[in-house]
Design a protein around this motif. Structure first.
Motif, PDB file in Angstrom:
ATOM      1  N   LEU A 177       0.826  -1.199   0.000  1.00 34.06           N
ATOM      2  CA  LEU A 177       0.000   0.000   0.000  1.00 34.06           C
ATOM      3  C   LEU A 177       0.868   1.260   0.000  1.00 34.06           C
ATOM      4  O   LEU A 177       0.578   2.224  -0.708  1.00 34.06           O
ATOM      5  CB  LEU A 177      -0.943  -0.008   1.208  1.00 34.06           C
ATOM      6  CG  LEU A 177      -1.861   1.191   1.361  1.00 34.06           C
ATOM      7  CD1 LEU A 177      -2.792   1.353   0.155  1.00 34.06           C
ATOM      8  CD2 LEU A 177      -2.677   1.067   2.648  1.00 34.06           C
TER       9      LEU A 177
ATOM     10  N   SER B 164       0.775   3.959  -2.915  1.00 36.34           N
ATOM     11  CA  SER B 164       0.427   5.349  -2.606  1.00 36.34           C
ATOM     12  C   SER B 164       1.508   6.311  -3.080  1.00 36.34           C
ATOM     13  O   SER B 164       1.208   7.382  -3.621  1.00 36.34           O
ATOM     14  CB  SER B 164       0.190   5.518  -1.102  1.00 36.34           C
ATOM     15  OG  SER B 164      -0.951   4.799  -0.701  1.00 36.34           O
ATOM     16  N   GLU B 165       2.758   5.938  -2.879  1.00 39.15           N
ATOM     17  CA  GLU B 165       3.867   6.769  -3.364  1.00 39.15           C
ATOM     18  C   GLU B 165       3.815   6.921  -4.878  1.00 39.15           C
ATOM     19  O   GLU B 165       3.994   8.012  -5.410  1.00 39.15           O
ATOM     20  CB  GLU B 165       5.211   6.165  -2.956  1.00 39.15           C
ATOM     21  CG  GLU B 165       5.558   6.330  -1.501  1.00 39.15           C
ATOM     22  CD  GLU B 165       5.945   7.751  -1.130  1.00 39.15           C
ATOM     23  OE1 GLU B 165       6.388   8.524  -2.005  1.00 39.15           O
ATOM     24  OE2 GLU B 165       5.791   8.092   0.049  1.00 39.15           O
TER      25      GLU B 165
ATOM     26  N   LYS C 139       1.229   6.696  -6.836  1.00 35.20           N
ATOM     27  CA  LYS C 139       0.049   7.474  -7.225  1.00 35.20           C
ATOM     28  C   LYS C 139       0.064   8.890  -6.650  1.00 35.20           C
ATOM     29  O   LYS C 139      -0.738   9.729  -7.051  1.00 35.20           O
ATOM     30  CB  LYS C 139      -1.232   6.775  -6.760  1.00 35.20           C
ATOM     31  CG  LYS C 139      -1.512   5.474  -7.458  1.00 35.20           C
ATOM     32  CD  LYS C 139      -1.970   5.736  -8.867  1.00 35.20           C
ATOM     33  CE  LYS C 139      -2.467   4.463  -9.519  1.00 35.20           C
ATOM     34  NZ  LYS C 139      -3.055   4.724 -10.818  1.00 35.20           N
TER      35      LYS C 139
ATOM     36  N   ARG D 296      -0.981   9.690  -3.754  1.00 33.13           N
ATOM     37  CA  ARG D 296      -2.243   9.844  -3.040  1.00 33.13           C
ATOM     38  C   ARG D 296      -2.149   9.013  -1.771  1.00 33.13           C
ATOM     39  O   ARG D 296      -1.786   7.836  -1.831  1.00 33.13           O
ATOM     40  CB  ARG D 296      -3.412   9.370  -3.899  1.00 33.13           C
ATOM     41  CG  ARG D 296      -4.727   9.600  -3.204  1.00 33.13           C
ATOM     42  CD  ARG D 296      -5.883   9.539  -4.117  1.00 33.13           C
ATOM     43  NE  ARG D 296      -7.097   9.815  -3.348  1.00 33.13           N
ATOM     44  CZ  ARG D 296      -8.295   9.643  -3.820  1.00 33.13           C
ATOM     45  NH1 ARG D 296      -8.469   9.219  -5.050  1.00 33.13           N
ATOM     46  NH2 ARG D 296      -9.341   9.912  -3.074  1.00 33.13           N
ATOM     47  N   PHE D 297      -2.505   9.618  -0.656  1.00 25.52           N
ATOM     48  CA  PHE D 297      -2.245   8.988   0.630  1.00 25.52           C
ATOM     49  C   PHE D 297      -3.514   8.925   1.490  1.00 25.52           C
ATOM     50  O   PHE D 297      -3.920   9.916   2.077  1.00 25.52           O
ATOM     51  CB  PHE D 297      -1.133   9.751   1.350  1.00 25.52           C
ATOM     52  CG  PHE D 297       0.114   9.840   0.518  1.00 25.52           C
ATOM     53  CD1 PHE D 297       1.009   8.793   0.492  1.00 25.52           C
ATOM     54  CD2 PHE D 297       0.356  10.943  -0.286  1.00 25.52           C
ATOM     55  CE1 PHE D 297       2.150   8.840  -0.301  1.00 25.52           C
ATOM     56  CE2 PHE D 297       1.487  11.009  -1.077  1.00 25.52           C
ATOM     57  CZ  PHE D 297       2.380   9.955  -1.090  1.00 25.52           C
TER      58      PHE D 297
ATOM     59  N   LEU E 235     -10.683   6.743   2.518  1.00 30.13           N
ATOM     60  CA  LEU E 235     -10.379   7.556   1.332  1.00 30.13           C
ATOM     61  C   LEU E 235     -11.315   8.745   1.317  1.00 30.13           C
ATOM     62  O   LEU E 235     -12.534   8.588   1.332  1.00 30.13           O
ATOM     63  CB  LEU E 235     -10.606   6.751   0.050  1.00 30.13           C
ATOM     64  CG  LEU E 235      -9.705   5.574  -0.210  1.00 30.13           C
ATOM     65  CD1 LEU E 235     -10.161   4.861  -1.475  1.00 30.13           C
ATOM     66  CD2 LEU E 235      -8.282   6.043  -0.370  1.00 30.13           C
TER      67      LEU E 235
ATOM     68  N   ILE F 282      -6.664  -0.511  -4.608  1.00 32.83           N
ATOM     69  CA  ILE F 282      -6.235  -0.961  -3.278  1.00 32.83           C
ATOM     70  C   ILE F 282      -6.742  -2.381  -3.046  1.00 32.83           C
ATOM     71  O   ILE F 282      -6.014  -3.238  -2.516  1.00 32.83           O
ATOM     72  CB  ILE F 282      -6.723  -0.008  -2.174  1.00 32.83           C
ATOM     73  CG1 ILE F 282      -5.984   1.324  -2.292  1.00 32.83           C
ATOM     74  CG2 ILE F 282      -6.522  -0.618  -0.797  1.00 32.83           C
ATOM     75  CD1 ILE F 282      -6.494   2.412  -1.370  1.00 32.83           C
TER      76      ILE F 282
END
Length: 83
Positions: free
Chosen positions: A32, A36-37, A39, A41-42, A56, A78
């Motif tokens: 994950l 996330s890195e 994309k 988006r965290f 989210l 995810i």
């Protein structure tokens, strides 16, 4: 996507992932984190020994933000990490 729960206040998607061991939990968290890195988006994450909770929030900012297809796609991606 059927295991994600959509909330209206605050607007978000939530899901709990459960694992058989801490090692499996850690492996998922590592995947994950890498995802996330990549994309940039965290999501909000909380976890314990054998579970991970993910929240989210809408990718778009603002008080009237709503969940979009982009948000749902991110959630589905995810899900693929869990397999």
């Amino acid at each position: 996507m059927d295991q994600w729960h959509e909330r209206k206040r605050p607007v978000c998607l939530e899901r709990r992932f459960e694992f058989d061991s801490y090692s499996a939990t850690r492996d998922f968290l590592d995947r994950l984190g890498d995802f996330s890195e990549a994309k940039q988006r965290f999501p909000d994450i909380s976890f314990g020994r054998t579970y991970v909770n993910i929240t989210l929030r809408p990718d778009a900012e603002g008080n009237d933000s709503q969940l979009s297809d982009v948000d749902r796609c991110f959630a589905s991606e995810i899900d693929a990490l869990f397999s």
